[in-house]
Design an enzyme around this catalytic site. Structure first.
Site, PDB file in Angstrom:
ATOM      1  N   ASP A   1       0.843  -1.200   0.000  1.00  0.00           N
ATOM      2  CA  ASP A   1       0.000   0.000   0.000  1.00  0.00           C
ATOM      3  C   ASP A   1       0.873   1.243   0.000  1.00  0.00           C
ATOM      4  O   ASP A   1       1.969   1.247   0.578  1.00  0.00           O
ATOM      5  CB  ASP A   1      -0.902   0.007   1.250  1.00  0.00           C
ATOM      6  CG  ASP A   1      -2.148  -0.852   1.065  1.00  0.00           C
ATOM      7  OD1 ASP A   1      -2.303  -1.466  -0.017  1.00  0.00           O
ATOM      8  OD2 ASP A   1      -2.965  -0.920   2.011  1.00  0.00           O
TER       9      ASP A   1
ATOM     10  N   ASP B   1       0.326   4.084   1.456  1.00  0.00           N
ATOM     11  CA  ASP B   1       0.279   4.943   2.646  1.00  0.00           C
ATOM     12  C   ASP B   1       0.893   4.296   3.888  1.00  0.00           C
ATOM     13  O   ASP B   1       0.752   4.820   4.991  1.00  0.00           O
ATOM     14  CB  ASP B   1      -1.175   5.352   2.928  1.00  0.00           C
ATOM     15  CG  ASP B   1      -2.099   4.157   3.088  1.00  0.00           C
ATOM     16  OD1 ASP B   1      -1.633   3.013   2.942  1.00  0.00           O
ATOM     17  OD2 ASP B   1      -3.296   4.377   3.350  1.00  0.00           O
TER      18      ASP B   1
ATOM     19  N   TRP C   1     -12.955  -0.205  -1.877  1.00  0.00           N
ATOM     20  CA  TRP C   1     -12.137  -0.575  -0.728  1.00  0.00           C
ATOM     21  C   TRP C   1     -12.583  -1.865  -0.038  1.00  0.00           C
ATOM     22  O   TRP C   1     -13.778  -2.041   0.232  1.00  0.00           O
ATOM     23  CB  TRP C   1     -12.137   0.597   0.280  1.00  0.00           C
ATOM     24  CG  TRP C   1     -11.261   0.340   1.461  1.00  0.00           C
ATOM     25  CD1 TRP C   1      -9.939   0.654   1.586  1.00  0.00           C
ATOM     26  CD2 TRP C   1     -11.649  -0.292   2.676  1.00  0.00           C
ATOM     27  NE1 TRP C   1      -9.471   0.237   2.798  1.00  0.00           N
ATOM     28  CE2 TRP C   1     -10.491  -0.346   3.488  1.00  0.00           C
ATOM     29  CE3 TRP C   1     -12.850  -0.839   3.145  1.00  0.00           C
ATOM     30  CZ2 TRP C   1     -10.501  -0.912   4.765  1.00  0.00           C
ATOM     31  CZ3 TRP C   1     -12.857  -1.418   4.419  1.00  0.00           C
ATOM     32  CH2 TRP C   1     -11.696  -1.439   5.213  1.00  0.00           C
TER      33      TRP C   1
ATOM     34  N   GLU D   1     -10.425  -7.663  -0.900  1.00  0.00           N
ATOM     35  CA  GLU D   1      -9.476  -8.357  -1.796  1.00  0.00           C
ATOM     36  C   GLU D   1      -8.340  -9.040  -1.040  1.00  0.00           C
ATOM     37  O   GLU D   1      -7.853 -10.094  -1.453  1.00  0.00           O
ATOM     38  CB  GLU D   1      -8.934  -7.378  -2.846  1.00  0.00           C
ATOM     39  CG  GLU D   1      -7.726  -6.534  -2.449  1.00  0.00           C
ATOM     40  CD  GLU D   1      -7.993  -5.525  -1.340  1.00  0.00           C
ATOM     41  OE1 GLU D   1      -9.159  -5.213  -1.059  1.00  0.00           O
ATOM     42  OE2 GLU D   1      -7.012  -5.066  -0.732  1.00  0.00           O
ATOM     43  N   ASP D   2      -7.960  -8.469   0.110  1.00  0.00           N
ATOM     44  CA  ASP D   2      -6.869  -9.069   0.894  1.00  0.00           C
ATOM     45  C   ASP D   2      -7.345 -10.340   1.599  1.00  0.00           C
ATOM     46  O   ASP D   2      -6.595 -11.313   1.725  1.00  0.00           O
ATOM     47  CB  ASP D   2      -6.264  -8.053   1.873  1.00  0.00           C
ATOM     48  CG  ASP D   2      -7.325  -7.251   2.625  1.00  0.00           C
ATOM     49  OD1 ASP D   2      -8.542  -7.497   2.447  1.00  0.00           O
ATOM     50  OD2 ASP D   2      -6.931  -6.348   3.398  1.00  0.00           O
TER      51      ASP D   2
ATOM     52  N   MET E   1       1.056   4.850   9.309  1.00  0.00           N
ATOM     53  CA  MET E   1       0.109   5.103   8.227  1.00  0.00           C
ATOM     54  C   MET E   1       0.003   6.607   8.027  1.00  0.00           C
ATOM     55  O   MET E   1      -0.336   7.339   8.963  1.00  0.00           O
ATOM     56  CB  MET E   1      -1.253   4.515   8.584  1.00  0.00           C
ATOM     57  CG  MET E   1      -2.199   4.511   7.405  1.00  0.00           C
ATOM     58  SD  MET E   1      -3.644   3.512   7.796  1.00  0.00           S
ATOM     59  CE  MET E   1      -4.404   3.431   6.194  1.00  0.00           C
TER      60      MET E   1
ATOM     61  N   HIS F   1      -4.808  10.163   5.869  1.00  0.00           N
ATOM     62  CA  HIS F   1      -5.597  10.590   4.709  1.00  0.00           C
ATOM     63  C   HIS F   1      -7.059  10.240   4.916  1.00  0.00           C
ATOM     64  O   HIS F   1      -7.410   9.376   5.720  1.00  0.00           O
ATOM     65  CB  HIS F   1      -5.092   9.929   3.423  1.00  0.00           C
ATOM     66  CG  HIS F   1      -5.222   8.438   3.432  1.00  0.00           C
ATOM     67  ND1 HIS F   1      -6.338   7.787   2.991  1.00  0.00           N
ATOM     68  CD2 HIS F   1      -4.367   7.477   3.853  1.00  0.00           C
ATOM     69  CE1 HIS F   1      -6.176   6.477   3.126  1.00  0.00           C
ATOM     70  NE2 HIS F   1      -4.987   6.264   3.650  1.00  0.00           N
TER      71      HIS F   1
ATOM     72  N   ARG G   1     -10.527   8.715   3.172  1.00  0.00           N
ATOM     73  CA  ARG G   1     -10.837   7.755   2.125  1.00  0.00           C
ATOM     74  C   ARG G   1     -10.985   8.509   0.807  1.00  0.00           C
ATOM     75  O   ARG G   1     -11.690   9.502   0.728  1.00  0.00           O
ATOM     76  CB  ARG G   1     -12.147   7.027   2.494  1.00  0.00           C
ATOM     77  CG  ARG G   1     -12.605   5.936   1.540  1.00  0.00           C
ATOM     78  CD  ARG G   1     -11.788   4.654   1.607  1.00  0.00           C
ATOM     79  NE  ARG G   1     -11.557   4.154   2.954  1.00  0.00           N
ATOM     80  CZ  ARG G   1     -12.426   3.438   3.667  1.00  0.00           C
ATOM     81  NH1 ARG G   1     -13.618   3.160   3.187  1.00  0.00           N
ATOM     82  NH2 ARG G   1     -12.119   2.999   4.842  1.00  0.00           N
TER      83      ARG G   1
HETATM   84  C1  LIG Z   1       0.480   8.027  12.557  1.00  0.00           C
HETATM   85  O1  LIG Z   1       1.596   8.703  12.017  1.00  0.00           O
HETATM   86  C2  LIG Z   1       1.290   9.706  11.051  1.00  0.00           C
HETATM   87  C3  LIG Z   1       2.576  10.245  10.508  1.00  0.00           C
HETATM   88  O2  LIG Z   1       3.406  10.704  11.518  1.00  0.00           O
HETATM   89  C4  LIG Z   1       0.456  10.803  11.689  1.00  0.00           C
HETATM   90  O3  LIG Z   1       0.061  11.737  10.708  1.00  0.00           O
HETATM   91  C5  LIG Z   1      -0.762  10.207  12.323  1.00  0.00           C
HETATM   92  O4  LIG Z   1      -1.475  11.176  13.015  1.00  0.00           O
HETATM   93  C6  LIG Z   1      -0.365   9.064  13.267  1.00  0.00           C
HETATM   94  N1  LIG Z   1      -1.560   8.467  13.769  1.00  0.00           N
HETATM   95  C7  LIG Z   1      -1.704   8.162  15.056  1.00  0.00           C
HETATM   96  C8  LIG Z   1      -3.049   7.654  15.469  1.00  0.00           C
HETATM   97  O5  LIG Z   1      -0.786   8.280  15.853  1.00  0.00           O
END
Ligand SMILES: *[C@@H]1O[C@H](CO)[C@@H](O)[C@H](O)[C@H]1NC(C)=O
Ligand SMILES: *[C@@H]1O[C@H](CO)[C@@H](O)[C@H](O)[C@H]1NC(C)=O
Ligand SMILES: *[C@@H]1O[C@H](CO)[C@@H](O)[C@H](O)[C@H]1NC(C)=O
Length: 340
Positions: free
Chosen positions: A191, A193, A253, A256-257, A283, A286, A288
């Site tokens: 992926d 992201d 979405w 498929e996995d 991650m 973003h 969806r």
């Molecule tokens: C996960 O990391 C990303 C990138 O640093 C950040 O934007 C995001 O808020 C983080 N999510 C959590 C729940 O910590």
């Protein structure tokens, strides 16, 4: 000649002519002898030529011994690994910056220079409208893979048009297209992201299909659910081929996995995972995407996997390649995969 003349004086004039002839033949013999000497000099010269040649040959061999034509296999554990590294997501980062940081990469491909990699791995990244995420992923993934001393190539499979996204079909296309370039033995289905946090999470294939995303920062580093097989997965060419790849029927979405996991299980293969403290991902945030809404049909499709996997997969994946751009950091395969 002086010798002949004085001998001639001593003897009588008449006999001198014979003596002169004798002298001349002696001289001729000497001349001939000196020819022999010259020849033997040449022989000894030729003889000395041979050891000189042997020396240059030895020089040649030693020169090549210091840069051996047969490289040694890279060690089981790369000495370059750093463990957990702090990831950065600088808003000002550009593709040019990442290119400058990765001069050893050409057309998305890299191989260690001082040893022979243990595996040749293609990274397949389905993509549409996620340029910033792709940039962050490339920024971290290239050095990450180089520290692992892997021979790798990165393929971005770009879905053309704006019909519903189909991650699984794009991965099938990526597999088929990457194999046209090189006989990769291992595939990482990735992926865009998800960024790996620890380089001990090795991007190589195992005897069984391998799921690399045990934890993500967004879910408190817990496995999403038992049997989760999405995000980042490593399968050998043989393993992926055996399950006929992904289904091509999952538009939007999800699902498929799980379908791929069912295919793996139907082949009596098991899923392996690295330890949870290593298989951690960040991650990139973003919403969806539009065009990738949750697939409402996924439960229905998952009930049919056992009946349809043989005819829905790699062997039925029809698409039109619109362009293949060999950029410095990745190969961009843009495809028309049709619509639902
Ligand atoms: C996960 O990391 C990303 C990138 O640093 C950040 O934007 C995001 O808020 C983080 N999510 C959590 C729940 O910590
Ligand atoms: C010595 O080497 C030269 C040149 O290679 C060759 O022409 C000549 O015949 C050789 N002489 C002998 C005696 O082998
Ligand atoms: C891939 O190529 C297509 C066609 O040129 C282009 O529209 C798209 O932006 C490219 N994607 C990436 C990630 O380079």
């Amino acid at each position: 000649m002086g010798f002949c003349v004085s001998v001639g004086r001593i003897l009588r004039k008449g006999k001198c002519f014979v003596l002169v002839l004798l002298c001349l033949s002696v001289l001729a013999w000497i001349a001939n002898f000196s020819g022999e000497i010259a020849k033997s000099i040449q022989v000894s010269f030729n003889m000395t030529q041979i050891p000189v040649k042997a020396d240059t040959l030895r020089d040649h061999l030693t020169k090549h011994a210091s840069t051996p034509p047969l490289k040694v296999k890279c060690p089981q554990t790369s000495p370059l690994l750093k463990g957990a590294v702090k990831l950065s997501f600088e808003p000002s980062l550009t593709l040019k910056d990442v290119e400058n940081d990765n001069k050893g990469v050409t057309e998305g491909k890299y191989a260690p220079t001082d040893c022979t990699a243990r595996q040749s791995v293609a990274i397949l990244i389905p993509h549409r409208n996620r340029e910033k995420h792709l940039l962050y992923l490339l920024h971290h993934l290239h050095p990450f893979l180089q520290r692992q001393q892997i021979h790798y190539g990165i393929y971005v499979i770009q879905q053309a048009g704006d019909t519903t996204f189909n991650r699984a079909k794009l991965l099938n296309v990526g597999y088929l297209e990457a194999l046209k370039e090189y006989s990769w033995e291992c595939f990482i289905l990735h992926d865009v992201d998800l960024v790996p946090e620890n380089d001990h999470n090795l991007y190589v294939c195992d005897k069984q299909p391998k799921h690399l995303v045990v934890g993500r920062n967004v879910t408190g580093y817990k496995l999403r659910y038992k049997g989760y097989f999405g995000g980042v997965t490593a399968m050998t060419q043989k393993q992926f081929d055996k399950v006929n790849g992904f289904s091509n029927s999952y538009w939007g979405w999800g699902g498929e996995d799980d379908d791929l996991r069912i295919r793996v299980q139907l082949q009596k293969m098991t899923i392996v995972r690295p330890p949870a403290d290593i298989a951690r991902y960040t991650m990139v945030f973003h919403k969806r995407d539009s065009g990738n809404e949750a697939n409402k049909d996924r439960m229905q499709l998952l009930r049919q996997t056992q009946q349809v996997w043989r005819k829905d997969g790699l062997n039925s994946c029809s698409y039109k390649t619109l362009s293949i751009e060999r950029l410095p950091l990745y190969v961009n395969v843009t495809v028309d995969i049709g619509k639902p």
